[in-house]
Scaffold this motif. Sequence first.
Motif, PDB file in Angstrom:
ATOM      1  N   GLN A 120       0.837  -1.206   0.000  1.00  0.00           N
ATOM      2  CA  GLN A 120       0.000   0.000   0.000  1.00  0.00           C
ATOM      3  C   GLN A 120       0.870   1.253   0.000  1.00  0.00           C
ATOM      4  OE1 GLN A 120      -3.306  -0.077  -0.551  1.00  0.00           O
ATOM      5  NE2 GLN A 120      -3.013  -2.295  -0.674  1.00  0.00           N
ATOM      6  N   THR A 121       1.956   1.227   0.735  1.00  0.00           N
ATOM      7  CA  THR A 121       2.863   2.378   0.769  1.00  0.00           C
ATOM      8  C   THR A 121       3.472   2.605  -0.606  1.00  0.00           C
ATOM      9  OG1 THR A 121       3.350   1.940   3.097  1.00  0.00           O
ATOM     10  CG2 THR A 121       4.877   3.377   1.915  1.00  0.00           C
ATOM     11  N   VAL A 122       3.896   1.545  -1.253  1.00  0.00           N
ATOM     12  CA  VAL A 122       4.458   1.665  -2.597  1.00  0.00           C
ATOM     13  C   VAL A 122       3.417   2.251  -3.547  1.00  0.00           C
ATOM     14  CG1 VAL A 122       5.299   0.370  -4.595  1.00  0.00           C
ATOM     15  CG2 VAL A 122       6.192  -0.119  -2.323  1.00  0.00           C
ATOM     16  N   LYS A 123       2.196   1.783  -3.447  1.00  0.00           N
ATOM     17  CA  LYS A 123       1.134   2.283  -4.315  1.00  0.00           C
ATOM     18  C   LYS A 123       0.848   3.758  -4.049  1.00  0.00           C
ATOM     19  CE  LYS A 123      -1.025  -2.209  -4.991  1.00  0.00           C
ATOM     20  NZ  LYS A 123      -2.168  -3.068  -4.682  1.00  0.00           N
ATOM     21  N   VAL A 124       0.889   4.161  -2.790  1.00  0.00           N
ATOM     22  CA  VAL A 124       0.702   5.585  -2.470  1.00  0.00           C
ATOM     23  C   VAL A 124       1.865   6.388  -3.046  1.00  0.00           C
ATOM     24  CG1 VAL A 124       0.636   7.299  -0.609  1.00  0.00           C
ATOM     25  CG2 VAL A 124      -0.728   5.209  -0.420  1.00  0.00           C
ATOM     26  N   LEU A 125       3.088   5.901  -2.848  1.00  0.00           N
ATOM     27  CA  LEU A 125       4.262   6.610  -3.364  1.00  0.00           C
ATOM     28  C   LEU A 125       4.213   6.784  -4.881  1.00  0.00           C
ATOM     29  CD1 LEU A 125       7.062   4.962  -1.221  1.00  0.00           C
ATOM     30  CD2 LEU A 125       6.503   7.407  -1.267  1.00  0.00           C
ATOM     31  N   THR A 126       3.736   5.775  -5.582  1.00  0.00           N
ATOM     32  CA  THR A 126       3.742   5.839  -7.047  1.00  0.00           C
ATOM     33  C   THR A 126       2.534   6.558  -7.623  1.00  0.00           C
ATOM     34  OG1 THR A 126       2.736   3.641  -7.212  1.00  0.00           O
ATOM     35  CG2 THR A 126       5.147   3.765  -7.302  1.00  0.00           C
ATOM     36  N   LYS A 156       0.495  12.656  -6.077  1.00  0.00           N
ATOM     37  CA  LYS A 156       1.181  13.863  -6.533  1.00  0.00           C
ATOM     38  C   LYS A 156       1.540  14.744  -5.329  1.00  0.00           C
ATOM     39  CE  LYS A 156      -1.063  13.912 -11.063  1.00  0.00           C
ATOM     40  NZ  LYS A 156      -0.434  12.709 -11.426  1.00  0.00           N
ATOM     41  N   ILE A 157       1.072  14.323  -4.161  1.00  0.00           N
ATOM     42  CA  ILE A 157       1.355  15.006  -2.898  1.00  0.00           C
ATOM     43  C   ILE A 157       2.590  14.344  -2.289  1.00  0.00           C
ATOM     44  CG2 ILE A 157       0.451  15.464  -0.577  1.00  0.00           C
ATOM     45  CD1 ILE A 157      -2.359  15.237  -1.837  1.00  0.00           C
ATOM     46  N   PRO A 158       3.501  15.106  -1.686  1.00  0.00           N
ATOM     47  CA  PRO A 158       4.657  14.481  -1.040  1.00  0.00           C
ATOM     48  C   PRO A 158       4.242  13.448   0.013  1.00  0.00           C
ATOM     49  CG  PRO A 158       4.912  16.864  -1.116  1.00  0.00           C
ATOM     50  CD  PRO A 158       3.515  16.560  -1.561  1.00  0.00           C
ATOM     51  N   VAL A 159       5.043  12.382   0.107  1.00  0.00           N
ATOM     52  CA  VAL A 159       4.781  11.298   1.055  1.00  0.00           C
ATOM     53  C   VAL A 159       6.007  11.127   1.944  1.00  0.00           C
ATOM     54  CG1 VAL A 159       4.196   8.857   1.333  1.00  0.00           C
ATOM     55  CG2 VAL A 159       3.298  10.143  -0.636  1.00  0.00           C
TER      56      VAL A 159
END
Length: 145
Positions: A129-135, A138-141
């Motif tokens: 899920q983190t990888v999917k959010v990172l990819t 468009k908002i910094p993570v």
Amino acid sequence: MFHHILIPTDGSSLSSSAVEKALTFAQEAGAQATLLTVIEPFQVFSLAPDQISSTSADYRELATAQAERILSMAEAQANSLGVPCETVSVEHDQPHEVIVGTALQRNCDLIAMASHGRRGLSALFLGSQTVKVLTSSKIPVLVYR
């Protein structure tokens, strides 16, 4: 620099640690926080669906209560630090979509989350899920380990 931070949590120990760190960061930045948890829908395959109707209702009740506990604890931490916050709970089968969507809807300028949650073998690596959010964001993570 940051004014509104989205902090997703699943209640796991690593996620709870990330919540604590992200709320401290929000306090230091003078930012508000939105605390989010995603309830995954009940999923089961059965040839006799009438057998699982009560199981589905029981699951939803337990999952909702768990989400409320997770958010309540995180909200208490935010309150103790003086960080203004809101809590959000959403049922969806793709948590990363809810995380990114909620950040956009609420005009968050940062997503702060754990490197992984409690999701199977993928939790051994940077969480899926983190990888999917990172990819997809468009908002910094900001990822906490």
